[in-house]
Structures are given as structure tokens and as C-alpha cells.
Design an enzyme around this catalytic site. Structure first.
Site, PDB file in Angstrom:
ATOM      1  N   ASP A  82      10.131 -17.984  21.596  1.00  0.00           N
ATOM      2  CA  ASP A  82      10.005 -16.575  21.978  1.00  0.00           C
ATOM      3  C   ASP A  82       8.566 -16.221  22.363  1.00  0.00           C
ATOM      4  O   ASP A  82       7.608 -16.816  21.870  1.00  0.00           O
ATOM      5  CB  ASP A  82      10.408 -15.671  20.810  1.00  0.00           C
ATOM      6  N   HIS A 134       7.829 -19.763  18.271  1.00  0.00           N
ATOM      7  CA  HIS A 134       7.165 -18.857  19.215  1.00  0.00           C
ATOM      8  C   HIS A 134       6.080 -19.624  19.977  1.00  0.00           C
ATOM      9  O   HIS A 134       5.231 -20.269  19.348  1.00  0.00           O
ATOM     10  CB  HIS A 134       6.529 -17.673  18.482  1.00  0.00           C
TER      11      HIS A 134
END
Length: 207
Positions: free
Chosen positions: A34, A175
Site C-alpha cells: 500500500d 507498505h
């Protein structure tokens, strides 16, 4: 900061229209990343994935795609999947519904994908229904959170979260971002090696 490393059953029941894991009998794990593209983290992730012949899904922020379009093109060119993560990383619980959907639509100008992941995992039932019905998008949540974004979490704990939680069909969240860099640089290569040695494959989400 409170969050679940593995979402409890009752949370999944509250959001049955969202996808929390993939159904499979095979040894397959679905890595997701992400908040990118990021100038340092995303190329590192792509290099590590290539080393293990692994595919993944990148939930990108629209403004970061606009800023690093060359890295975004590399993600696509190397056979990975992309998903929409809003244009400005908006919190669905705090945002006005109209503004939230507008932000997702703005990201769609840069990210051609039918997959969506809400930033912070925070989205209302109305927003989910509108995205699935009107936008024809699939809302992808997760079954294992690495917690790489948390400055209080050590790289070793980040690795342990994934090692202990991942199983066939798991959707794992990392992430490719500045704040996660220290943890992901340590944990990702070890996750890829550990599960590859045990006969697992890493695939992108194909829905």
C-alpha cells in the site's frame, strides 16, 4: 495506535462484501503493498519480488502515481497487479461520502483497476455498497497485517507477524512507503525466502 494483526471473525461479518482472503487449497500467498509508488521502497520491493519469481498487488495512491509514473509503469510492466488506494489517502470514516468517492474517481484517472483498498482499512458500509454497485470495484481487505507502518514495531516483530499469520490464501499487507522502509527492508526478503523454501508461490490478486 490500535489495530488487528489478523482481523477477527466479527469484523469480517460486519463487512461481508469485502474480500478478506482468497479461497485456495494450494500453497499460495497474496502479498500486497500500500501507499506507493515510492522512490526508494517500490524499486526495492520489485527487485526482491523478481528474485523469487513472485507477483504481488500494489494499492497505489493517485498522487504518488502522478509523481512517479515511471515506477508505476514498471510495476505493470513486470506483471504485477495494481489497485486504487484513493488519490489523497483519505479516511472513509472521516470523509464526506461525496468527497471520498470523488477522490477515488480522481485516482482512477491514473490507476486502471477494478480493485480498491480503503486507506487505514476504514470504510463505511454505504461506501462499500456504492463502490461495488456503481463503480463495479472489489474492495480488498486483508488477513495478515505486517504492521510495518508502525514506528514502534521492530523489524523482527514485523517479520514475526507475517511468519505466524500467513497461510494458504492469505492476503498480506506491507507498505512501500517512507515510514515502512526500515521494517520492509528487513522483513520482505526473509518472508519471500522462508515461504519459497516451503513450497509457497506468491501471486497477484486476480478478481
Amino acid at each position: 495506535m490500535f489495530y488487528f494483526i489478523q482481523p477477527p471473525w466479527w469484523l469480517k461479518k460486519l463487512y461481508p462484501a469485502c474480500i478478506w482472503e482468497m479461497e485456495t487449497d494450494e500453497k499460495v500467498i497474496y502479498l500486497t503493498f500500500d501507499d506507493g509508488p515510492h522512490l526508494q521502497a517500490t524499486p526495492f520491493v520489485l527487485d526482491e519480488l523478481k528474485r523469487h519469481d513472485a507477483k504481488a498487488t500494489f494499492f497505489c495512491i493517485g498522487k504518488n502515481v502522478a509523481r512517479h509514473s515511471d515506477i508505476y509503469r514498471r510495476i505493470v510492466h513486470e506483471g504485477h497487479r495494481t489497485g486504487n488506494h484513493t488519490f489523497h489517502h483519505m479516511n472513509g470514516w472521516k470523509a464526506n461520502d461525496t468527497a471520498y468517492l470523488k477522490d477515488i474517481a480522481a485516482a482512477r484517472e491514473y490507476i486502471d483497476s477494478g480493485l480498491f483498498r480503503p486507506p487505514y482499512g476504514k470504510i463505511t458500509k454505504w461506501q462499500v455498497r456504492h463502490l461495488t454497485d456503481a463503480f463495479k470495484m472489489k474492495v480488498i481487505m486483508w488477513s495478515v497485517l505486517s504492521a510495518d507502518f508502525d514506528a514502534k514495531v521492530t523489524p523482527e516483530t514485523c517479520l514475526k507477524n507475517v511468519m505466524l499469520g500467513a497461510k494458504p490464501g492469505s492476503i498480506v499487507v506491507f507498505h512501500d512507503s517512507e515510514k515502512a522502509w526500515r521494517n520492509i527492508a528487513y522483513a520482505l526478503p526473509k518472508v519471500l525466502m522462508h515461504f519459497s523454501e516451503r513450497g509457497y508461490r506468491f501471486e497477484k490478486i486476480n478478481l
